[in-house]
Design a protein around this motif. Structure first.
Motif: not given
Ligand code: AMP
Length: 600
Positions: A117-121, A126-132, A134-142
């Protein structure tokens, strides 16, 4: 001295820098910021944690992004949730005068929906840990397909933790045309591979020496028998009543065990490892940041990204399997220009590991002896006297004074002082009186190499004198500056002052007996800033003690020792215990890759 103004940063960022109280740029900032501002380039920066590298990439990034666009333009990958949050907080502070800049943190262990939701705004950074991530890219969330800047922070730690494949995956979702800035404390082969594969003729900067531990860290080792690790740890803590430390163990089990024992023995300790839930880990980290926990016992994986500036000591309860890991451990202290001490408890059979680490960090270890019981008693005695001196009088006591005077009638000042001191001191004395010497007799026997000038091989029999001096960290000294002060004031040679142990309100140091007369003469009626500075010969000339503490500590808290069972300690004990129990694992420890090149 270069000022931030000279680096090319815009006024709004300079205003934020001024609010942060940064007076002049650190070395990495001075080197990196102009390069990153002037051109669109890839960059490899070799810099330890604590050198100010977040600002080195943070300010240019904020200056370069378009805050009017909501597209994600900058991606920062960091190894841990803690570091990820730390970077996000710092960047938010840096961009306080920038309209519309949004920095969003993405990390495991928290709601993915909230983060999406925060990304969508709209998050330009974006500051990220690799695991999460990758997960969010896979789900099309970022969407990171349009980023202009990709920053790999603590690249060596990320690869150490087994994130190589995730990073490759994430980078393959970014455009070819972008700048990549890689920050790493060391440059192992894996980091070079990433640099080669994903970067184009990067500019290189190095802060300090390549692959070396920060020079503000003093490295010490203590040789003990295999079964004496825990009592040795306790002694190191008791020698440094103001210790604020991370203690590293090799396994989750040992970490939990050591923390539990310390808590049971009355110390303000806590455990941090992957078998705790995220919530439990957060509780422990919060207590540590607030300094309610003085001794944080941690595994390497759980401790990654611990970003607390005031850590006085890192204690290696056991040495890690890989030398690289030692560099990360010791880098937790000596941050932000302060000095720190990294202590290693080793058995005789492990001494070759010390040699291997010395080669790697290009710095000699100091061989020290675990303090004897009586040395600890002496330190605690002075500590107690200073604590009494600095105690603020509670005026409520006045109401009870007549009755108290009645009770204490007939006791003269000297006797009263003795009695007051004895109330606490006797507990230490009874505990340590007649305890055995923990230092292995082979301590320091490493042939004729690796001996530093502070080497404990100089014994009282060699004419070595130990002194007490009534200044400490409270007066702004650490082991380096006190050494310099003594050398300059008494006009001694470079190697004449050794075993400098700085405590909060007082310190100890050693010299050869030939310097005693000059020292005592210099410090007769000697004043600094109108205050008498006294030096006395200590009763314990051996002085194998642990190093000088540095962090300013909360005087209201108790130092801790196995002899003590007072209420305050037990309160802390209960809290710590509940923080450190059980929970399911969310550790990335299983993913950790074995790196033969760095094994001993
Ligand atoms: P880092 O290496 O980015 O983790 O920074 C270590 C610490 O140094 C952080 O607490 C920063 O806020 C602080 N810091 C960074 N740059 C400066 C500077 N130029 N002057 C003083 N402190 C700084």
């Amino acid at each position: 001295m270069t000022k931030f103004e000279a680096l090319g940063l815009k006024q709004s960022l300079l205003n934020a820098i001024s609010d942060l109280g940064f007076e002049s740029p650190s070395e990495v900032q001075e080197k990196a910021i102009p390069i990153l501002l002037e051109s669109e380039t890839d960059l490899v920066a070799l810099a330890q944690t604590g050198t100010g590298k977040t600002a080195a990439f943070g300010f240019p990034l904020i200056q370069k992004i378009d805050s009017e666009s909501r597209t994600t333009q900058g991606l920062i990958l960091s190894p841990t949730r803690e570091l990820c949050l730390q970077i996000t907080n710092e960047l938010t502070l840096y961009s306080k005068y920038e309209k519309g800049v949004n920095v969003v943190a993405i990390y495991g262990g928290a709601s993915i929906t909230d983060q999406a939701r925060q990304i969508k705004r709209g998050a330009q950074i974006v500051v990220a840990t690799p695991g999460r991530m990758k997960d969010m890219i896979g789900r099309g969330l970022v969407d990171i397909s349009k980023i202009d800047y990709c920053i790999l922070d603590e690249a060596d730690e990320m690869l150490n933790m087994g994130f190589m494949e995730d990073i490759k995956d994430i980078l393959s979702n970014t455009p070819k045309e972008k700048s990549t800035w890689l920050f790493s404390a060391t440059m192992p082969r894996e980091v070079s591979v990433i640099a080669k594969k994903f970067m184009h003729s990067p500019q290189e900067i190095t802060v300090g020496t390549k692959n070396s531990g920060a020079s503000t860290v003093q490295h010490e080792y203590y040789v003990v028998g295999g079964r004496d690790r825990y009592p040795a740890l306790k002694r190191l803590a008791d020698t440094n009543p103001d210790i604020f430390s991370v203690i590293f163990c090799r396994t989750k089990r040992d970490t939990q065990k050591v923390a539990e024992k310390l808590i049971e023995d009355g110390y303000n300790a806590g455990a941090l490892h992957g078998d705790l839930s995220q919530n439990q880990r957060d509780l422990v980290m919060n207590s540590f940041r607030k300094k309610q926990i003085q001794m944080l016992v941690a595994t390497d994986v759980a401790a990654r990204g611990i970003d607390v500036d005031d850590i006085t000591h890192v204690i290696n309860y056991q040495l890690p399997d890989e030398i690289e890991t030692y560099t990360h451990r010791s880098g937790r202290t000596g941050r932000a220009g302060k000095s720190g001490i990294s202590m290693v408890i080793v058995t005789k059979s492990e001494l070759r590991k010390i040699k291997a680490i010395e080669n790697k960090i290009q710095q000699a270890f100091i061989s020290k002896k675990i303090p004897t019981g009586m040395e600890i008693c002496e330190i605690q005695l002075y500590h107690l006297a200073n604590k009494i001196k600095d105690t603020k009088i509670n005026e409520e006591v006045d109401n009870y004074l007549p009755a108290i005077n009645d009770v204490l009638q007939g006791i003269d000042r000297e006797e009263l002082i003795k009695k007051i001191i004895s109330v606490e001191f006797t507990r230490f004395f009874n505990y340590y009186n007649k305890t055995k010497d923990l230092s292995s007799s082979e301590s320091g026997e490493r042939g004729d190499r690796g001996r530093s000038r502070d080497d404990d091989s100089r014994t009282p029999a060699d004419g070595n004198v130990r002194y007490f001096i009534n200044v400490g960290e409270k007066d702004g000294y650490d082991w380096m500056t006190l050494k310099d002060f003594l050398r300059d004031t008494v006009n001694l040679g470079k190697d004449d002052v050794f075993k400098v142990d700085v405590k909060e309100s007082f310190s100890f140091f050693n010299t050869d007996a030939s310097a005693t007369e000059a020292i005592l003469k210099t410090f007769t009626e000697f004043k600094v800033d109108g205050r008498f500075v006294n030096v006395e010969v200590s009763k314990n000339p051996g002085g194998g003690g642990g190093g000088g503490g540095r962090g300013r500590r909360d005087r209201s808290r108790s130092g801790g020792g196995s002899y003590s069972r007072d209420n305050d300690r037990n309160k802390g004990r209960r809290r710590d215990r509940s923080d450190s129990k059980g929970g399911s694992s969310s550790s990335s420890g299983k993913r950790r890759t074995k790196r033969k090149s760095d094994s001993y």
